[in-house]
Design a protein around this motif. Sequence first.
Motif, PDB file in Angstrom:
ATOM      1  N   PHE A  98     -12.582  10.914  -9.930  1.00  0.00           N
ATOM      2  CA  PHE A  98     -11.629  10.659 -11.012  1.00  0.00           C
ATOM      3  C   PHE A  98     -10.342  10.087 -10.443  1.00  0.00           C
ATOM      4  N   LEU A  99      -9.181  10.696 -10.704  1.00  0.00           N
ATOM      5  CA  LEU A  99      -7.919  10.107 -10.244  1.00  0.00           C
ATOM      6  C   LEU A  99      -7.638  10.374  -8.776  1.00  0.00           C
ATOM      7  N   PHE A 100      -8.504  11.150  -8.104  1.00  0.00           N
ATOM      8  CA  PHE A 100      -8.184  11.578  -6.734  1.00  0.00           C
ATOM      9  C   PHE A 100      -8.037  10.385  -5.798  1.00  0.00           C
ATOM     10  N   ARG A 101      -9.026   9.502  -5.783  1.00  0.00           N
ATOM     11  CA  ARG A 101      -8.943   8.333  -4.907  1.00  0.00           C
ATOM     12  C   ARG A 101      -9.196   7.082  -5.734  1.00  0.00           C
ATOM     13  N   VAL A 102      -8.139   6.342  -6.009  1.00  0.00           N
ATOM     14  CA  VAL A 102      -8.229   5.148  -6.834  1.00  0.00           C
ATOM     15  C   VAL A 102      -7.642   3.970  -6.061  1.00  0.00           C
ATOM     16  N   ARG A 103      -7.724   2.790  -6.648  1.00  0.00           N
ATOM     17  CA  ARG A 103      -7.258   1.596  -5.915  1.00  0.00           C
ATOM     18  C   ARG A 103      -5.870   1.130  -6.354  1.00  0.00           C
ATOM     19  N   GLU A 104      -5.422   1.610  -7.504  1.00  0.00           N
ATOM     20  CA  GLU A 104      -4.063   1.306  -7.959  1.00  0.00           C
ATOM     21  C   GLU A 104      -3.453   2.618  -8.416  1.00  0.00           C
ATOM     22  N   PHE A 105      -2.325   2.989  -7.858  1.00  0.00           N
ATOM     23  CA  PHE A 105      -1.735   4.284  -8.227  1.00  0.00           C
ATOM     24  C   PHE A 105      -0.230   4.264  -8.007  1.00  0.00           C
ATOM     25  N   GLU A 106       0.435   5.189  -8.678  1.00  0.00           N
ATOM     26  CA  GLU A 106       1.882   5.308  -8.500  1.00  0.00           C
ATOM     27  C   GLU A 106       2.181   6.361  -7.452  1.00  0.00           C
ATOM     28  N   GLU A 125      -0.292  16.141  -1.219  1.00  0.00           N
ATOM     29  CA  GLU A 125       0.934  15.445  -0.787  1.00  0.00           C
ATOM     30  C   GLU A 125       0.961  15.409   0.737  1.00  0.00           C
ATOM     31  N   GLY A 126       1.518  14.337   1.283  1.00  0.00           N
ATOM     32  CA  GLY A 126       1.662  14.258   2.741  1.00  0.00           C
ATOM     33  C   GLY A 126       3.130  14.294   3.138  1.00  0.00           C
ATOM     34  N   ILE A 127       3.440  15.033   4.194  1.00  0.00           N
ATOM     35  CA  ILE A 127       4.810  15.027   4.742  1.00  0.00           C
ATOM     36  C   ILE A 127       4.682  14.548   6.190  1.00  0.00           C
ATOM     37  N   PRO A 165       0.823  -1.214   0.000  1.00  0.00           N
ATOM     38  CA  PRO A 165       0.000   0.000   0.000  1.00  0.00           C
ATOM     39  C   PRO A 165       0.856   1.264   0.000  1.00  0.00           C
ATOM     40  N   GLU A 166       2.163   1.109   0.234  1.00  0.00           N
ATOM     41  CA  GLU A 166       3.101   2.241   0.144  1.00  0.00           C
ATOM     42  C   GLU A 166       4.443   1.656  -0.277  1.00  0.00           C
ATOM     43  N   THR A 167       5.275   2.479  -0.923  1.00  0.00           N
ATOM     44  CA  THR A 167       6.583   1.975  -1.365  1.00  0.00           C
ATOM     45  C   THR A 167       7.603   2.076  -0.234  1.00  0.00           C
ATOM     46  N   ALA A 168       7.259   2.849   0.799  1.00  0.00           N
ATOM     47  CA  ALA A 168       8.208   3.174   1.871  1.00  0.00           C
ATOM     48  C   ALA A 168       8.826   1.936   2.522  1.00  0.00           C
ATOM     49  N   GLN A 169       8.016   0.872   2.708  1.00  0.00           N
ATOM     50  CA  GLN A 169       8.555  -0.300   3.411  1.00  0.00           C
ATOM     51  C   GLN A 169       9.698  -0.950   2.632  1.00  0.00           C
ATOM     52  N   HIS A 193      -0.587   5.586  11.764  1.00  0.00           N
ATOM     53  CA  HIS A 193      -0.115   4.939  12.992  1.00  0.00           C
ATOM     54  C   HIS A 193       1.379   5.150  13.257  1.00  0.00           C
ATOM     55  N   TYR A 194       2.150   5.467  12.211  1.00  0.00           N
ATOM     56  CA  TYR A 194       3.605   5.581  12.363  1.00  0.00           C
ATOM     57  C   TYR A 194       4.081   7.027  12.550  1.00  0.00           C
ATOM     58  N   ALA A 195       3.168   8.001  12.463  1.00  0.00           N
ATOM     59  CA  ALA A 195       3.623   9.391  12.349  1.00  0.00           C
ATOM     60  C   ALA A 195       3.519  10.179  13.654  1.00  0.00           C
ATOM     61  N   VAL A 239       3.896  11.660  -2.454  1.00  0.00           N
ATOM     62  CA  VAL A 239       2.826  12.208  -3.310  1.00  0.00           C
ATOM     63  C   VAL A 239       2.475  11.214  -4.409  1.00  0.00           C
ATOM     64  N   GLY A 240       1.191  11.124  -4.729  1.00  0.00           N
ATOM     65  CA  GLY A 240       0.744  10.240  -5.805  1.00  0.00           C
ATOM     66  C   GLY A 240       0.952  10.907  -7.160  1.00  0.00           C
ATOM     67  N   VAL A 241       1.420  10.107  -8.130  1.00  0.00           N
ATOM     68  CA  VAL A 241       1.619  10.648  -9.489  1.00  0.00           C
ATOM     69  C   VAL A 241       0.267  11.080 -10.064  1.00  0.00           C
ATOM     70  N   GLY A 242      -0.751  10.241  -9.879  1.00  0.00           N
ATOM     71  CA  GLY A 242      -2.078  10.544 -10.421  1.00  0.00           C
ATOM     72  C   GLY A 242      -2.686  11.780  -9.793  1.00  0.00           C
ATOM     73  N   ARG A 243      -2.456  11.919  -8.469  1.00  0.00           N
ATOM     74  CA  ARG A 243      -3.031  13.097  -7.803  1.00  0.00           C
ATOM     75  C   ARG A 243      -2.321  14.375  -8.268  1.00  0.00           C
ATOM     76  N   ALA A 244      -1.012  14.285  -8.454  1.00  0.00           N
ATOM     77  CA  ALA A 244      -0.268  15.451  -8.962  1.00  0.00           C
ATOM     78  C   ALA A 244      -0.730  15.768 -10.390  1.00  0.00           C
ATOM     79  N   ILE A 296      12.046  11.569   7.809  1.00  0.00           N
ATOM     80  CA  ILE A 296      11.078  12.554   7.307  1.00  0.00           C
ATOM     81  C   ILE A 296      10.647  12.067   5.926  1.00  0.00           C
ATOM     82  N   GLU A 297       9.354  12.007   5.710  1.00  0.00           N
ATOM     83  CA  GLU A 297       8.835  11.398   4.486  1.00  0.00           C
ATOM     84  C   GLU A 297       7.864  12.300   3.729  1.00  0.00           C
ATOM     85  N   PRO A 298       8.317  12.890   2.610  1.00  0.00           N
ATOM     86  CA  PRO A 298       7.357  13.525   1.702  1.00  0.00           C
ATOM     87  C   PRO A 298       6.868  12.457   0.709  1.00  0.00           C
TER      88      PRO A 298
HETATM   89  N1  GAP Z   1       4.100   6.368   2.707  1.00  0.00           N
HETATM   90  C1  GAP Z   1       3.232   7.431   3.073  1.00  0.00           C
HETATM   91  C2  GAP Z   1       1.884   7.293   2.592  1.00  0.00           C
HETATM   92  O1  GAP Z   1       1.522   6.265   2.057  1.00  0.00           O
HETATM   93  P1  GAP Z   1      -0.370   8.646   2.242  1.00  0.00           P
HETATM   94  O2  GAP Z   1      -0.706  10.042   2.655  1.00  0.00           O
HETATM   95  O3  GAP Z   1      -1.294   7.551   2.640  1.00  0.00           O
HETATM   96  O4  GAP Z   1       1.106   8.392   2.798  1.00  0.00           O
HETATM   97  C3  GAP Z   1       0.739   9.421   0.035  1.00  0.00           C
HETATM   98  O5  GAP Z   1      -0.200   8.597   0.678  1.00  0.00           O
HETATM   99  C4  GAP Z   1       0.153  10.095  -1.174  1.00  0.00           C
HETATM  100  O6  GAP Z   1      -0.333   9.124  -2.098  1.00  0.00           O
HETATM  101  C5  GAP Z   1      -1.051  11.003  -0.899  1.00  0.00           C
HETATM  102  O7  GAP Z   1      -0.647  12.294  -0.494  1.00  0.00           O
HETATM  103  C6  GAP Z   1      -1.724  11.029  -2.267  1.00  0.00           C
HETATM  104  O8  GAP Z   1      -1.074  11.950  -3.119  1.00  0.00           O
HETATM  105  C7  GAP Z   1      -1.466   9.625  -2.784  1.00  0.00           C
HETATM  106  N2  GAP Z   1      -2.600   8.712  -2.516  1.00  0.00           N
HETATM  107  C8  GAP Z   1      -2.893   8.088  -1.362  1.00  0.00           C
HETATM  108  N3  GAP Z   1      -3.985   7.322  -1.493  1.00  0.00           N
HETATM  109  C9  GAP Z   1      -4.400   7.462  -2.771  1.00  0.00           C
HETATM  110  C10 GAP Z   1      -5.475   6.914  -3.543  1.00  0.00           C
HETATM  111  N4  GAP Z   1      -6.325   6.038  -3.039  1.00  0.00           N
HETATM  112  N5  GAP Z   1      -5.598   7.299  -4.833  1.00  0.00           N
HETATM  113  C11 GAP Z   1      -4.727   8.160  -5.378  1.00  0.00           C
HETATM  114  N6  GAP Z   1      -3.688   8.695  -4.709  1.00  0.00           N
HETATM  115  C12 GAP Z   1      -3.515   8.354  -3.436  1.00  0.00           C
END
Ligand code: GAP
Length: 435
Positions: free
Chosen positions: A181-189, A260-262, A140-144, A239-241, A301-306, A297-299
């Motif tokens: 639209f692309l704001f909240r999707v189930r597969e994203f970069e 974007e989340g920091i 669900p995140e690339t961070a791990q 939970h980690y922040a 951001v989703g490619v689709g959301r950007a 410190i973790e910035p």
């Molecule tokens: N590793 C940190 C993390 O996963 P997050 O705020 O859950 O943090 C990071 O996700 C970014 O990924 C968000 O700021 C947003 O841009 C994008 N994102 C998260 N969930 C998304 C979703 N369901 N669809 C599209 N983009 C999403």
Amino acid sequence: MEKLVSLTKRRGFIFPGSEIYEGIGGIYDLGPLGVELANNIKKVWWKKIVQERDDVVGLDSSILMNKEVWQTSGHINSFTDPLIECRNCHTRFREDTLPKSSNCPTCGKNDWTNSRMFNLMFKTHIGPVQDVGSETFLRPETAQGIFVNFGNIVDTMRVKIPFGIAQIGKGFRNEITIGNFLFRVREFEMMELEYFTYPAQAEKDFEYWQNERMKWHEELGLSKKNLRFREHASGERAHYAARSVDIEYNWPFMGWGELEGIANRTDYDLKAHSEASGKDLSYFDEATKKRIIPYVIEPSVGVGRAMLAVLIDSYTEEKAPTAEKGASETRVVLKLNPKLAPIKASILPLVKDEKLIKIAKGIYKELKENWFVQYDEAGSVGRRYRRQDEAGTPYCITVDFDSLKDSAITVRDRDSMKQDRIKIKEVPDYIKNKI
Ligand code: GAP
């Protein structure tokens, strides 16, 4: 939004996933122009975060990881959203986005189940036996992937804290409610940076990255009035922040919301992985001769959301003159930053004349070596300009009959619609200087 969604389909930016089978919720495909736009966004992120810096290295870790990773990271227990279901029509909603006192948006009844925590990770199995032992999850995140490779990077790259590891890759979340639209999707970069630093310096670095990331969004071309910071309240954080600040965008469909989340993830992840794996993920600090577990410190951001923010911000409708004297029409134009524009220039012979086509194709071939450009001879030149305006192409290069005599062409600027006449041999430098 309707106009934008329709434009992105019409011009080959974004298609609904599995469309011929009536789609699949929360999944979109990128068309030929969409993939260029996304690649350009990723390119400018990587350039800024990795290439131009001495203190950040890149990584491309796997989507599938050992299940233990997700147990240790806390995602199996805590990566959840509260889910409620309408007893009448069985539609499910995220409780936190829908007060229980409200009626069901689908059927209008007010008969809800109690809320339960729903895990957002997609489960899958590794190997041919599908039992609990072979279970794992799509990340669900690339961070791990970064945290579990922390030791490998420290051992091989001679990095010294503070330093960062950056990664761009797919993430998957089985979101309860999707949409917009692309704001909240189930597969994203996602584009993620984990910046490892001294605990005492974490707060200062947090602020540094907060500002750096805001500048980046502004440099993409997003207007300042549509961007702001928002600090998370303590009950809202992942939970980690220990601290989280969002860069919010003023979305036309919902108002201010996360772009974007920091986060300050402290030493949560490295500590947990050290303990669970038995592998020491501490760092030996030459300066103090002590082993420490760095803070992160973790910035992220989703490619689709950007991409969605960039498309919304650049979509413009304006009056423009037509070929008929004194008449005007509405021109739709994507005023994309030329660095992000999928097509950098379109090369157009004024009419379908062999001599003009030959010159236009020669220019096209030369520019193609360095940029994504397009050759277009179909329809009137006015129509071709409008097509390129909608695709966000910053420059249209027109070859006309004068070109045969003066070895020059006209370059039309997308935004001002002004035309420059320049020599054919100067075209590559002209484009290079503008992009
Ligand atoms: N590793 C940190 C993390 O996963 P997050 O705020 O859950 O943090 C990071 O996700 C970014 O990924 C968000 O700021 C947003 O841009 C994008 N994102 C998260 N969930 C998304 C979703 N369901 N669809 C599209 N983009 C999403």
